[in-house]
Design an enzyme around this catalytic site. Sequence first.
Site, mmCIF file in Angstrom:
data_model
loop_
_atom_site.group_PDB
_atom_site.id
_atom_site.type_symbol
_atom_site.label_atom_id
_atom_site.label_comp_id
_atom_site.label_asym_id
_atom_site.label_seq_id
_atom_site.Cartn_x
_atom_site.Cartn_y
_atom_site.Cartn_z
ATOM 1 N N GLY A 156 0.695 -1.194 -0.061
ATOM 2 C CA GLY A 156 0.082 -0.032 -0.074
ATOM 3 C C GLY A 156 0.809 1.315 0.020
ATOM 4 O O GLY A 156 0.323 2.253 0.104
ATOM 5 N N ASP A 176 -5.702 -7.970 25.014
ATOM 6 C CA ASP A 176 -4.760 -7.081 25.686
ATOM 7 C C ASP A 176 -3.910 -7.906 26.397
ATOM 8 O O ASP A 176 -2.603 -7.261 26.219
ATOM 9 C CB ASP A 176 -5.551 -6.271 26.887
ATOM 10 C CG ASP A 176 -6.621 -5.345 26.346
ATOM 11 O OD1 ASP A 176 -6.548 -4.719 25.206
ATOM 12 O OD2 ASP A 176 -7.495 -5.029 26.939
ATOM 13 N N GLU A 226 -12.659 0.137 29.323
ATOM 14 C CA GLU A 226 -12.272 0.846 28.749
ATOM 15 C C GLU A 226 -11.807 2.122 29.179
ATOM 16 O O GLU A 226 -10.773 2.975 28.791
ATOM 17 C CB GLU A 226 -13.333 1.463 27.551
ATOM 18 C CG GLU A 226 -13.688 0.275 26.427
ATOM 19 C CD GLU A 226 -12.640 -0.481 25.912
ATOM 20 O OE1 GLU A 226 -11.432 0.228 25.430
ATOM 21 O OE2 GLU A 226 -12.651 -1.530 25.694
#
Length: 601
Positions: free
Chosen positions: A196, A493, A416
Site C-alpha cells: 500500500g 490485551d 475502557e
Amino acid sequence: MLLIVASILSLVKFDENKKVEQISVSKLVEEINSGLVKKVSIEGDQMKIELKDENASQQTAKKESFESFGDILKNYGANEEAKKQIEIEIKAESSWKFWAANLIPALLPLIVLVAFFYFMSRGVQGVNNKAMGFGQSNPRKTGPDSKHKITFKDVAGAAESKQELIEIVDFLKDPKKFTAMGAKIPKGVLLMGNPGTGKTLLAKAVAGEAGVPFFHMSGSEFVEMFVGVGASRVRDLFTKAKKAAPAIVFIDEIDAVGRRRGAGLGGGHDEREQTLNQILVEMDGFDPNLGVIVIAATNRPDVLDPALLRPGRFDRRVVLDMPDIRDREEILKIHAANKPLAKEVSLRKIAERTPGFSGADLANLLNEAAILAVRRGLKKVGEPEILESVEKVLLGPERKHRVISEKEKKMTAYHEAGHAVAGYFSPHCDPVRKVSIIGRGQAGGYTLKMPSEDKYYHTLAQFKDELTMMLGGYAAEKMIFGKDMISTGPASDLRSATQTAKDMVTRYGMSEKLGPRTFGEHTDLIFLGRDITEQKDYSEKVAELIDKEVVDLVETAEKSAEKILIERRAELDKMVEILLEKETIEQDEIIAILEEKTVAA
C-alpha cells in the site's frame, strides 16, 4: 437467416395510396361482363385488375399457373364483346424471384452445414494456437499515447523515491547528457516497501512520464504447471521489449519467482528456479540487454535471491516507507480532489490522526467517508464522517444494535476507562483520542490512542508505559469487580502485552538481567501457512530467564496500572458514568474529565 428474411420481404408488395382487394376468378369475369374492368396485368399466376372507376380499390386475382387467361375467360363464359373492351398486359415473371424460389430451399441446408464446419474448425484452430503459444508472455503494454496516464504529479510524498525514478525517465528521454559523463543507464530498479505504499503507482507514473513502451506482468504469470514455460515467457517478454527499445519492463510481485534458490521451497520441480535463472541471464548475461530497463516491485525483499540484487542486475533499490505527516497530508489532497469536502475539514488534522496509514489506507479512508456521507444523505463530506471512517478502517464497522446486558455494559465501561486513565497518566504513552463502549469489529469497546507526531523509534520508557495502558482494562476489572469476576474481555490485551514484553527481552535487548543481546534466529521457512519460525540459539536455562523477565515486565505494568487507578478512582468513576450515558467520549472531554481534580487541587 438473412437470405430468408430478404426473400420474404422482397415478395411483399406495399402500396401506400390504394388498398388491394383479393377477388375470385368468377367475380373478375362478372366485372368484365359488366364493363367495369379497364385493364388486366398478368405476371405468373397473379392478375392485377385496374377498374375504370379511379376511386375504386385496386383488385387482384389468382389463377392456376398452367392455365392461360384466355382459357379462363372462355371456361367461365366471358362475353366476347366485353373481352374486346379490356386491355390485357402479360408480364414476364421476375427471374430472381424464380431462382430464389427454386434455389433457396436447396442451398439453405448447405449454407448451414458450411457455416457449422467453419466455426468448428476455427475453434479447433484456436485450441491449437493456445497450445503452440503456451510459452508466449502476452504482457500488457502501455504506449506513450495511452489514455488515463498517471504522472509523478499524481504521486504524493516519497520525494527521494520519485527522484530516483525521474533520473531513469530523464535517461530514456535524453541519454546523451548522461553518456557524456560516462554514466551508464541502470539495468534494473527494485521498488521495496510495505503493502500500500505506492510501488505499483510509481511504476505507472514512470510509464506515463517516460514516453516509451511499457510492458508489465506479474511474477505469478510466468510460472505454469509445465516445466520450461516460465523461462520461455521470460525470453519472449524480453524479446518483445528489445524490439521496442528503448522500453521499460515492470514485474510486479517479483518474489513469486525471485525467491532464494536452494531453500527447498516450491513445487515438485524446479520450474520457479528455471524462470529465475532466465531472468538473471536476460538482465545481465552474455547477450547485452540494450535499452531495456527492468523495474520490479516486492514487499518481501528479504526472501529474494542474492544474484538478483547484485550490481548489474537491480542496480538501484528504492525503499518506500510509510508516509509521514506531511506526506499523508499531500496524499489526502490528491484523493480529496474529486470529493466535495465541507469547509471545516482540515486535512492536516486528519493526517495527524492517521499515523501508520499507507497511501492505500488513506485512499480507502476518504472513500469510506464519502460512502458514509451518501448514507446519511449529506451533500458534502464532513469531518465527523472522516474521523468515523478512521476508526472503521482501524477497527471495523460499529455494532450499535448489539444487545448486551447492563452488567456487561458497565464492565466494558470500566475496562475502557481503565485503559484511558492508565494511558493518560503514564507520561510516555501516546495521547488518548477517544473512548467508546460501542463495539467495532471483534472488540466490545475501544480506546483510541494516537501519537501527536511521527515516531520511528521506541524507548524503554515508552514500552513500559504502553504495557501499563494495555493492562489498565484488566486492572480496572480486577479492582472493581474482584478477582473472581475477571472476564474474557482483556484476552487480546494480555496477548498484546505478552508479545510486547517478549519482543523487549528477545529482540530489543531491554532486559537488565539478560543484557544487550537478542535471542532466537528468525528464518524465512514457512510451513503449511504457519508464522515465520524461530530457531533457538540459547539454552533452556536462558529460556527460563526469558520467561521470568517477560512475567516480571507484565506484572510490573499491572502494578503500575493498579496504582494509577487507585489514585485516580474518582476520575475513573466519573468517566464510567459519562460513558454509560453517552457511550463515546472525544479527546477534549477526556482531558476535561481527567484534569478536573488536578485543576481544583
